[in-house]
Design a protein around this motif. Structure first.
Motif, PDB file in Angstrom:
ATOM      1  N   PRO A   1      -1.846   8.035  -0.351  1.00 47.24           N
ATOM      2  CA  PRO A   1      -2.300   6.697   0.052  1.00 47.24           C
ATOM      3  C   PRO A   1      -3.794   6.614   0.349  1.00 47.24           C
ATOM      4  CG  PRO A   1      -0.255   7.237   1.167  1.00 47.24           C
ATOM      5  CD  PRO A   1      -0.699   8.484   0.433  1.00 47.24           C
ATOM      6  N   GLU A   2      -4.366   7.668   0.919  1.00 49.36           N
ATOM      7  CA  GLU A   2      -5.791   7.628   1.248  1.00 49.36           C
ATOM      8  C   GLU A   2      -6.694   7.751   0.017  1.00 49.36           C
ATOM      9  OE1 GLU A   2      -4.264  11.799   2.326  1.00 49.36           O
ATOM     10  OE2 GLU A   2      -3.618   9.767   2.736  1.00 49.36           O
ATOM     11  N   GLU A   3      -6.122   8.025  -1.141  1.00 49.09           N
ATOM     12  CA  GLU A   3      -6.905   8.107  -2.370  1.00 49.09           C
ATOM     13  C   GLU A   3      -6.967   6.776  -3.118  1.00 49.09           C
ATOM     14  OE1 GLU A   3      -6.119  12.805  -3.384  1.00 49.09           O
ATOM     15  OE2 GLU A   3      -4.982  11.311  -4.479  1.00 49.09           O
TER      16      GLU A   3
ATOM     17  N   ARG B   1      -6.807   5.014  -8.370  1.00 47.32           N
ATOM     18  CA  ARG B   1      -6.974   6.295  -7.662  1.00 47.32           C
ATOM     19  C   ARG B   1      -8.477   6.510  -7.517  1.00 47.32           C
ATOM     20  NH1 ARG B   1      -3.783  11.573  -9.576  1.00 47.32           N
ATOM     21  NH2 ARG B   1      -3.834  12.657  -7.598  1.00 47.32           N
TER      22      ARG B   1
ATOM     23  N   ARG C   1       0.813  -1.218   0.000  1.00 52.04           N
ATOM     24  CA  ARG C   1       0.000   0.000   0.000  1.00 52.04           C
ATOM     25  C   ARG C   1       0.846   1.267   0.000  1.00 52.04           C
ATOM     26  NH1 ARG C   1      -5.291  -0.104  -1.324  1.00 52.04           N
ATOM     27  NH2 ARG C   1      -6.416  -1.629  -0.160  1.00 52.04           N
TER      28      ARG C   1
ATOM     29  N   GLY D   1      -7.995   2.971  -3.837  1.00 48.35           N
ATOM     30  CA  GLY D   1      -9.098   2.060  -3.558  1.00 48.35           C
ATOM     31  C   GLY D   1      -9.153   0.991  -4.630  1.00 48.35           C
TER      32      GLY D   1
ATOM     33  N   TYR E   1     -10.390   7.763  -4.872  1.00 43.44           N
ATOM     34  CA  TYR E   1     -10.938   8.884  -4.100  1.00 43.44           C
ATOM     35  C   TYR E   1     -10.109  10.141  -4.330  1.00 43.44           C
ATOM     36  CZ  TYR E   1     -12.846   4.745  -1.917  1.00 43.44           C
ATOM     37  OH  TYR E   1     -13.444   3.536  -1.718  1.00 43.44           O
ATOM     38  N   GLY E   2     -10.667  11.281  -3.986  1.00 45.31           N
ATOM     39  CA  GLY E   2      -9.943  12.536  -4.091  1.00 45.31           C
ATOM     40  C   GLY E   2     -10.374  13.343  -5.297  1.00 45.31           C
TER      41      GLY E   2
END
Length: 65
Positions: A25-27, A39, A14, A29, A41-42
């Motif tokens: 990283p939080e984008e 990519r 990850r 999924g 999210y975001g």
């Protein structure tokens, strides 16, 4: 000749996936079509991964921008 985008396996580290996708990283999924990483999210989200976008529309570009 452009190279076809490759699916990013969900088992990939990850920390490495965001580097390949050019995002945070939080984008990252899962692609709903192949379950590969994308990519998701975001502000520049692409629900389908680059490989699935090209498979769905051969005229589509593998990366945004």
């Amino acid at each position: 000749m452009d190279e076809m985008p490759q699916r990013i396996d969900p088992s990939m580290d990850r920390g490495a996936a965001p580097l390949l996708l050019g995002c945070l990283p939080e984008e990252v999924g899962f692609c709903p079509r192949c379950q590969g990483l994308t990519r998701r999210y975001g502000p520049k989200a692409q629900v389908l991964c680059p490989a699935c976008r090209v498979a769905a529309d051969p005229n589509a570009k593998g990366s945004s921008g």
